[in-house]
Structures are given as C-alpha cells and as structure tokens.
Design an enzyme around this catalytic site. Structure first.
Site, PDB file in Angstrom:
ATOM      1  N   HIS A  39      41.694  34.386 109.926  1.00 16.85           N
ATOM      2  CA  HIS A  39      42.422  34.439 108.661  1.00 16.85           C
ATOM      3  C   HIS A  39      43.503  35.521 108.715  1.00 16.85           C
ATOM      4  CE1 HIS A  39      41.962  34.925 103.973  1.00 16.85           C
ATOM      5  NE2 HIS A  39      43.169  34.538 104.340  1.00 16.85           N
ATOM      6  N   HIS A  45      41.789  38.994 110.203  1.00 20.04           N
ATOM      7  CA  HIS A  45      40.349  39.176 110.377  1.00 20.04           C
ATOM      8  C   HIS A  45      39.706  37.825 110.676  1.00 20.04           C
ATOM      9  CE1 HIS A  45      40.948  38.270 106.069  1.00 20.04           C
ATOM     10  NE2 HIS A  45      39.818  37.595 106.183  1.00 20.04           N
ATOM     11  N   ASP A  47      36.412  35.461 109.542  1.00 20.92           N
ATOM     12  CA  ASP A  47      35.359  35.323 108.538  1.00 20.92           C
ATOM     13  C   ASP A  47      34.174  34.566 109.118  1.00 20.92           C
ATOM     14  OD1 ASP A  47      36.477  36.489 106.018  1.00 20.92           O
ATOM     15  OD2 ASP A  47      38.056  35.020 106.390  1.00 20.92           O
ATOM     16  N   LYS A 194      46.875  20.142  91.260  1.00 19.22           N
ATOM     17  CA  LYS A 194      46.041  19.271  90.426  1.00 19.22           C
ATOM     18  C   LYS A 194      46.577  19.272  88.995  1.00 19.22           C
ATOM     19  CE  LYS A 194      42.275  20.266  93.428  1.00 19.22           C
ATOM     20  NZ  LYS A 194      41.499  21.475  93.753  1.00 19.22           N
TER      21      LYS A 194
HETATM   22 MN    MN Z   1      39.138  36.032 104.811  1.00 14.16          MN
END
Ligand code: MN
Length: 194
Positions: A39, A45, A47, A194
């Site tokens: 990410h 980082h 996840d 949406k």
């Molecule tokens: Mn993250």
C-alpha cells in the site's frame, strides 16, 4: 459492537472503490484466508490481514515481512477489515483515508498454531500458505503500546538470511494481476460513484 465500525467510519464509499463489506457469519470453515497488500499511502507499507471471527484482523508493516527470523519488523495493529477486502487491488483516491495505490502482494490460507486468543495473550504463532510467504510466522505484542506488534519469520526451511535474499525486491508484482505498482497506478479501474 460491529467489528467493522471503525473501518466504515474512516471511509466514504461514494468516493473510494474499497469494498463496504459485511461481517461474515462465523462459520466453522477450516480454511482461513490471509492476504498481504502493498500500500503506497503517505508512507509505503504492507498490510497483513488474517481472517478471524468473520473479519480480517489487520496489521500495517512499514518495512514489510522479512524471511530472516532475525528481522523483527514493527506491525501496527489497524482496524478490522471486511473479508471482501482480501481481493482488493486498485487506487484509493487522493484525500481519502489511506489514499494511494494498493497491490495484492500475497494471498493464501493461514493456520493458527494453538487455540489461544491472541488479543488476550499478545502472541500468535501461525502458518502461512501463500504464494510468497510460507511456513511458520510469529506476531508478538510489544509492552509499550498495545497497537505495536512485532512480525517475524519462524525458523524453518522457508527462512532466508536477509543478506542473501529480499523477497520484497524479488517478488515485486501483484499475485492477482501480475502488474507492478506503477502499472496499477496507471490503470483505469472505472470506479463509478454510487
Ligand atoms: Mn494500509
């Protein structure tokens, strides 16, 4: 209280393509999924997410996982994510929570070793059966801050000294799309509001 309350509160689903998701009813299915998402948010980082009680328990690992058991990397506990997040890859818009590119870096099944509740004990030994990460792993909560854990590889045949091998460099493409971070960032995902 819903385990996903914090997850939903942090996000505007009209603006982000991330799944809104729901808690899975806790079935006694044996195969638990895990995922690692690379990410590129404010700070890059990885996840780590482990399926548990119908959600994905999640840790953000700034340095990413290492196959070297000597490399104990900080893993910051973050909010539980819905199971449907496990396949998410794409772009979180700038200005939204976690804005940046998300790559599905690894996926597979995981097996907890021992039936202990890791939130109580602050310790989790587990087996990963991913495309990149395999074998025994450990998560240990640090004393100074309950959000801070250490993630490190267990000693087994999948362990490799960091001086010889860096899996983050060697495996730099998505296990879902085979795309690089740059290619994901440039792709048009056609997310419709949406
Ligand atoms: Mn993250």
């Amino acid at each position: 209280m819903s385990q996903l309350k914090t997850y939903k509160k942090k996000r505007d689903f009209k603006k982000t393509p991330e799944p809104q998701g729901a808690e899975k009813s806790s079935s006694k299915e044996k195969n638990l999924i895990f995922t690692v998402q690379k990410h590129a948010a404010t700070r890059l980082h990885y996840d780590l997410r482990l399926e548990c009680n119908g959600v994905l328990k999640s840790w953000a690992v700034p340095k990413g996982p290492s196959l070297d058991p000597e490399k104990k990397h900080l893993a910051v506990r973050v909010e539980d994510h819905p199971i449907s997040y496990a396949t998410f890859e794409g772009i979180i818009p700038k200005g939204e929570y976690g804005g940046g590119t998300v790559m599905l870096w690894d996926k597979g099944e995981w097996i907890p070793c021992g039936g202990e509740d890791f939130d109580k004990t602050g310790k989790l030994d587990f087996i990963l059966k991913g495309k990149n990460l395999k074998g025994l792993w450990h998560l240990v909560r640090m004393k100074n801050n309950p959000k801070n854990w250490l993630l490190f590889k267990g000693n087994d045949k999948y362990a490799r000294p960091a001086a010889d091998y860096d899996i983050l460099e060697d495996q730099a493409k998505s296990v879902k799309s085979k795309l690089s971070m740059t290619e994901i960032a440039e792709k048009d995902y056609n997310f419709k509001k949406k």
